[in-house]
Design an enzyme around this catalytic site. Sequence first.
Site, PDB file in Angstrom:
ATOM      1  N   CYS A   1       6.779  59.457  69.079  1.00  0.00           N
ATOM      2  CA  CYS A   1       6.612  60.718  69.804  1.00  0.00           C
ATOM      3  C   CYS A   1       6.927  61.905  68.892  1.00  0.00           C
ATOM      4  CB  CYS A   1       7.441  60.749  71.085  1.00  0.00           C
ATOM      5  SG  CYS A   1       9.172  60.373  70.883  1.00  0.00           S
TER       6      CYS A   1
ATOM      7  N   GLN B   1      17.233  55.897  72.047  1.00  0.00           N
ATOM      8  CA  GLN B   1      17.921  55.213  70.938  1.00  0.00           C
ATOM      9  C   GLN B   1      19.446  55.202  71.104  1.00  0.00           C
ATOM     10  OE1 GLN B   1      16.491  56.340  67.032  1.00  0.00           O
ATOM     11  NE2 GLN B   1      18.381  55.622  66.063  1.00  0.00           N
TER      12      GLN B   1
ATOM     13  N   HIS C   1      10.404  57.553  65.499  1.00  0.00           N
ATOM     14  CA  HIS C   1       9.875  57.716  66.857  1.00  0.00           C
ATOM     15  C   HIS C   1       8.439  58.234  66.813  1.00  0.00           C
ATOM     16  CE1 HIS C   1      13.751  57.420  69.220  1.00  0.00           C
ATOM     17  NE2 HIS C   1      14.148  57.364  67.965  1.00  0.00           N
TER      18      HIS C   1
ATOM     19  N   CYS D   1      10.013  54.566  73.882  1.00  0.00           N
ATOM     20  CA  CYS D   1      10.748  55.767  74.260  1.00  0.00           C
ATOM     21  C   CYS D   1      10.493  56.038  75.742  1.00  0.00           C
ATOM     22  CB  CYS D   1      10.251  56.907  73.382  1.00  0.00           C
ATOM     23  SG  CYS D   1      10.156  58.496  74.188  1.00  0.00           S
ATOM     24  N   GLU D   2      11.554  56.206  76.491  1.00  0.00           N
ATOM     25  CA  GLU D   2      11.375  56.358  77.936  1.00  0.00           C
ATOM     26  C   GLU D   2      10.846  57.741  78.318  1.00  0.00           C
ATOM     27  OE1 GLU D   2      15.183  55.503  79.648  1.00  0.00           O
ATOM     28  OE2 GLU D   2      15.857  57.574  79.513  1.00  0.00           O
ATOM     29  N   HIS D   3      10.830  58.665  77.393  1.00  0.00           N
ATOM     30  CA  HIS D   3      10.322  59.998  77.716  1.00  0.00           C
ATOM     31  C   HIS D   3       8.819  60.118  77.536  1.00  0.00           C
ATOM     32  CE1 HIS D   3      14.628  61.057  76.444  1.00  0.00           C
ATOM     33  NE2 HIS D   3      14.571  60.978  77.755  1.00  0.00           N
ATOM     34  N   HIS D   4       8.256  59.339  76.623  1.00  0.00           N
ATOM     35  CA  HIS D   4       6.819  59.457  76.342  1.00  0.00           C
ATOM     36  C   HIS D   4       6.076  58.133  76.438  1.00  0.00           C
ATOM     37  CE1 HIS D   4       8.862  62.770  74.129  1.00  0.00           C
ATOM     38  NE2 HIS D   4       7.884  63.476  74.674  1.00  0.00           N
TER      39      HIS D   4
HETATM   40 ZN   LIG Z   1       9.715  60.205  73.031  1.00  0.00          ZN
END
Ligand SMILES: [Zn+2]
Length: 235
Positions: free
Chosen positions: A196, A166, A194, A125-128
Amino acid sequence: MPACKMAEVESSGFISSSDNQSEKSDTDEKQIALLDDKTVLKGKKPEKVDHMADMARAYSSIISHVGEDVNRQGLLKTPERAAKAMMYFTNGYELQLDQILNEAVFDEDHDEMVIVKDIEMFSLCEHHLVPFLGKVHIGYLPNKKVLGLSKLARIVEMFSRRLQVQERLTKQIATAMVQAVQPTGVAVVIEASHMCMVMRGVQKINATTTTACMLGVFRDDPKTREEFLNLINKR
Ligand SMILES: [Zn+2]
């Protein structure tokens, strides 16, 4: 079910770095060895070594910031290992669609739906920067060309081994299929969990996220779409 547009195919842009491809070849290694030191410094290999060292230093900093002792025995090699693992998890950036398709697109008069379901997918996941993983189902309706079945999983790898969301992953796989065999339609469904979400925040262990991208006849014809969805839901 969200559908993405065919028109976006052209602008999707397949990110890939052709630079890294040559590194694996023997000839290149020999050529690098033949060059003098100055030239070698500009070469790709040393850069890659530096860049691994930089990454390891960054991991070392992270480890100490979480309150650990970087000199503890079990952690001594962790920064290097973590750097290598991260490079592996993101090696999809080094792949190019042409290389994957190489000699696996066949002319065929088959015009029935082709479905490959339950392709395992692991991404970050590119956010976490934590994993999300699950299954990808791909269906397409050939238009005089078919793709070797194992290549569908390779396309999934190419885009999942990157920093992702995703939704984008789903669309990139679908547009790559269009680029590969110009089918009458493509459908991609991803069901993923996910970390996260599972490990932090809402902590819902069984929550899965489903995304879909329908192109061409799968978007325009509800019957085709339904047939695909029925087939992937059959266990
Ligand atoms: Zn994430």
